[in-house]
Design a protein around this motif. Structure first.
Motif, PDB file in Angstrom:
ATOM      1  N   ARG A   1       0.842  -1.211   0.000  1.00 28.88           N
ATOM      2  CA  ARG A   1       0.000   0.000   0.000  1.00 28.88           C
ATOM      3  C   ARG A   1       0.870   1.251   0.000  1.00 28.88           C
ATOM      4  O   ARG A   1       1.808   1.379   0.779  1.00 28.88           O
ATOM      5  N   LEU A   2       0.546   2.189  -0.881  1.00 30.52           N
ATOM      6  CA  LEU A   2       1.232   3.476  -0.933  1.00 30.52           C
ATOM      7  C   LEU A   2       0.942   4.226   0.368  1.00 30.52           C
ATOM      8  O   LEU A   2      -0.217   4.407   0.740  1.00 30.52           O
ATOM      9  N   VAL A   3       2.002   4.652   1.071  1.00 27.69           N
ATOM     10  CA  VAL A   3       1.824   5.385   2.327  1.00 27.69           C
ATOM     11  C   VAL A   3       2.515   6.739   2.316  1.00 27.69           C
ATOM     12  O   VAL A   3       2.394   7.500   3.272  1.00 27.69           O
ATOM     13  N   GLY A   4       3.250   7.041   1.236  1.00 31.15           N
ATOM     14  CA  GLY A   4       3.923   8.329   1.218  1.00 31.15           C
ATOM     15  C   GLY A   4       4.711   8.576  -0.045  1.00 31.15           C
ATOM     16  O   GLY A   4       4.613   7.832  -1.027  1.00 31.15           O
ATOM     17  N   HIS A   5       5.522   9.619   0.019  1.00 27.85           N
ATOM     18  CA  HIS A   5       6.286  10.110  -1.120  1.00 27.85           C
ATOM     19  C   HIS A   5       7.523  10.812  -0.588  1.00 27.85           C
ATOM     20  O   HIS A   5       7.455  11.506   0.433  1.00 27.85           O
ATOM     21  N   VAL A   6       8.649  10.608  -1.223  1.00 25.43           N
ATOM     22  CA  VAL A   6       9.879  11.346  -0.924  1.00 25.43           C
ATOM     23  C   VAL A   6      10.484  11.759  -2.257  1.00 25.43           C
ATOM     24  O   VAL A   6      10.541  10.953  -3.186  1.00 25.43           O
TER      25      VAL A   6
ATOM     26  N   TYR B   1       8.639  15.566   1.227  1.00 25.49           N
ATOM     27  CA  TYR B   1       7.907  14.335   1.541  1.00 25.49           C
ATOM     28  C   TYR B   1       6.478  14.661   1.933  1.00 25.49           C
ATOM     29  O   TYR B   1       6.154  15.783   2.308  1.00 25.49           O
ATOM     30  N   TRP B   2       5.624  13.651   1.803  1.00 25.10           N
ATOM     31  CA  TRP B   2       4.297  13.681   2.395  1.00 25.10           C
ATOM     32  C   TRP B   2       3.928  12.276   2.814  1.00 25.10           C
ATOM     33  O   TRP B   2       4.540  11.301   2.363  1.00 25.10           O
ATOM     34  N   THR B   3       2.958  12.191   3.706  1.00 24.29           N
ATOM     35  CA  THR B   3       2.482  10.892   4.193  1.00 24.29           C
ATOM     36  C   THR B   3       0.975  10.822   3.980  1.00 24.29           C
ATOM     37  O   THR B   3       0.257  11.774   4.285  1.00 24.29           O
ATOM     38  N   ALA B   4       0.504   9.690   3.484  1.00 26.40           N
ATOM     39  CA  ALA B   4      -0.924   9.482   3.288  1.00 26.40           C
ATOM     40  C   ALA B   4      -1.623   9.416   4.648  1.00 26.40           C
ATOM     41  O   ALA B   4      -1.027   8.974   5.630  1.00 26.40           O
TER      42      ALA B   4
END
Length: 177
Positions: free
Chosen positions: A73-78, A94-97
């Motif tokens: 599962r996608l939980v974030g981005h960097v 970054y961000w977090t879902a």
């Protein structure tokens, strides 16, 4: 070097990989989350068509989708961006879902990307800017091992208006074994 290679990185509980088209729905959910939007840059797209283009663009750069290794599962981005290859400096974002918040995923992913850039890509400095009022982002910067440098007053323009930015950085000497 003029660009980062496309790689997958393992980070304990996480896999960091290029974005895929099937990530668009989760990215759309994040980019329309009220808690995220409070500190999102002014002008952030939210339309599904814009998001598909953004995910396609993400797949071609030094941007990582952060997924849980256990279930994918996608939980974030960097992302690393604004790289100055002559000076070997870059910035990290970054961000977090919403469904991934509160588990330390962001700090783990940011620490992993920073270590990779500093140790294998020859980067000499990574800057990290966090809106001062975004306590989760500030905690992430500190938990990832970035050092506080100061506050840039009135430097952020978010959907909520102007704000101060906390400036952090990481250099190779900051890395702990």
């Amino acid at each position: 070097m003029t660009e980062f290679p496309r790689v997958n990185l393992a980070a304990g509980r996480l896999v960091l990989r290029p974005f895929r088209a099937e990530d668009a729905a989760d990215v759309h959910a994040v980019w329309n989350d009220d808690a995220y939007l409070r500190f999102a840059p002014a002008g952030m797209p939210t339309a599904a068509a814009d998001l598909r283009r953004a995910v396609e663009w993400c797949s071609s750069g030094p941007l990582f989708a952060v997924e849980r290794a256990a279930d994918g599962r996608l939980v974030g981005h960097v992302a690393l961006f604004g790289t100055d290859w002559a000076r070997m400096v870059t910035e990290i974002h970054y961000w977090t879902a919403p469904w991934g918040r509160g588990h330390g995923y962001a700090a783990e992913a940011v620490r992993t990307v920073a270590r990779w850039a500093l140790t294998t890509q020859g980067i000499a400095r990574i800057a990290l800017m966090a809106v001062v009022d975004n306590t989760a982002s500030v905690r992430t910067a500190e938990a990832a091992g970035f050092r506080f440098e100061g506050v840039l007053r009135n430097a952020a323009l978010t959907r909520s208006g102007r704000g101060d930015l906390a400036s952090y950085s990481a250099i190779p000497a900051d890395l702990v074994p």
